[in-house]
Scaffold this active site. Structure first.
Site, short mmCIF file in Angstrom:
data_model
loop_
_atom_site.label_atom_id
_atom_site.label_comp_id
_atom_site.label_asym_id
_atom_site.label_seq_id
_atom_site.Cartn_x
_atom_site.Cartn_y
_atom_site.Cartn_z
N HIS A 252 -3.61 6.54 2.98
CA HIS A 252 -3.81 5.11 3.19
C HIS A 252 -5.16 4.84 3.86
CE1 HIS A 252 -2.71 1.36 5.61
NE2 HIS A 252 -2.58 0.97 4.37
N ARG B 120 0.02 8.17 5.52
CA ARG B 120 -0.92 7.37 6.33
C ARG B 120 -2.35 7.87 6.18
NH1 ARG B 120 1.61 3.49 9.92
NH2 ARG B 120 -0.43 2.73 10.48
N SER C 101 0.83 -1.21 0.00
CA SER C 101 0.00 0.00 0.00
C SER C 101 0.86 1.25 0.00
CB SER C 101 -0.88 0.06 1.24
OG SER C 101 -1.87 -0.91 1.18
#
Ligand SMILES: C/C1=C2N=C(/C=C3N=C(/C(C)=C4\N[C@@](C)([C@@H]5N=C1[C@](C)(CCC(=O)O)[C@H]5CC(=O)O)[C@@](C)(CC(=O)O)[C@@H]4CCC(=O)O)[C@@](C)(CC(=O)O)[C@@H]\3CCC(=O)O)C(C)(C)[C@@H]/2CCC(=O)O
Length: 209
Positions: free
Chosen positions: A42, A39, A16
């Site tokens: 994500h 993040r 990812s």
């Protein structure tokens, strides 16, 4: 019929983050900010989010220092506070959401506002030097700004301001960025939400170890 899919958690994360770093436009962020923005992308599954992220100079450092020094994290919603990975926290920091405090409904009625906003009144005793994370309620972010207009109000170390939605989200984040009471991170516009916000907290906590 057998399905083929990745079952190794570490490999899923690695794939990812590699995809995000290959596809997102991250050049304008420094190394600390980039880790946080990756993040957030994500958590949202949304390359392109980075274009709407604004991070004040020194925000990530200020938030990390606060956590290292044992500061609490104040959250507007339980969806935010429950998402914080406790083992990442550098000083076993308290993660606090006051939304369900029994005082809150009466406070909201008295202040003629939402429970999310009224709940912030209970933060005052420990707000000085704290990390604040608003991931849901625009009214909470507006109320925080109103509190901070009073010079006597304790000041947090940093604010993650990512409320979501169609009523007040854009306006509250614009107001935070303009007022700039302490270093802040925002996602401009309607985008935001608990998952993005907690991802930012978890990224900030990770390097503070
Ligand atoms: C107007 C509100 C909005 N809520 C949004 C999005 C989501 N909220 C969820 C949940 C479960 C909760 N929202 C409350 C905070 C509740 N939401 C509101 C309020 C009515 C007012 C807040 C505001 O406008 O600033 C607010 C109630 C209040 O009096 O403060 C929640 C407390 C309601 C409740 O269950 O009692 C609750 C918080 C739960 C927690 O502690 O974690 C959603 C999951 C929606 C759902 O239940 O279907 C979702 C989560 C989004 C996220 O990522 O966090 C908006 C879109 C933010 C919206 C405000 C703006 C708008 O455009 O309408």
């Amino acid at each position: 019929m057998p399905y083929e899919y990745e079952t190794d958690g570490a490999a899923i994360y690695a794939q990812s983050f590699a995809t995000i770093r290959a596809e997102a436009e991250l050049d304008r962020f420094d190394a600390e900010e980039e880790q946080v923005v990756v993040r957030m992308i994500h958590a949202a599954g949304l390359v392109g989010l980075e274009r709407d992220v604004k991070v004040a100079t020194g925000m990530v450092r200020a938030a990390r220092e606060a956590l290292t020094n044992g500061a609490p994290i104040f959250c507007d919603a339980f969806m935010v506070s429950e998402g914080v990975t406790r083992k990442r926290l550098p000083a076993d920091n308290d993660v606090i959401c006051t939304l369900r405090d029994p005082e809150v409904p009466d406070l909201a009625a008295k202040l003629k506002t939402t429970r999310s906003a009224a709940a912030l009144e209970l933060w005052r005793p420990r707000l000085e030097g704290a990390l604040v994370a608003i991931g849901n309620a625009p009214t909470a972010l507006f109320h925080l700004l109103e509190m901070l207009e009073d010079p006597a109000c304790p000041r947090p170390a940093a604010i993650i301001g990512c409320p979501v939605g169609f009523v007040g989200a854009r306006e509250s984040k614009d107001a935070l960025w303009e007022a700039n009471p302490v270093p802040s991170l925002i996602v401009e516009g309607r985008l935001g939400g608990s998952a993005i916000t907690v991802a930012a907290i978890n990224a900030i906590a990770s390097r503070a170890e």
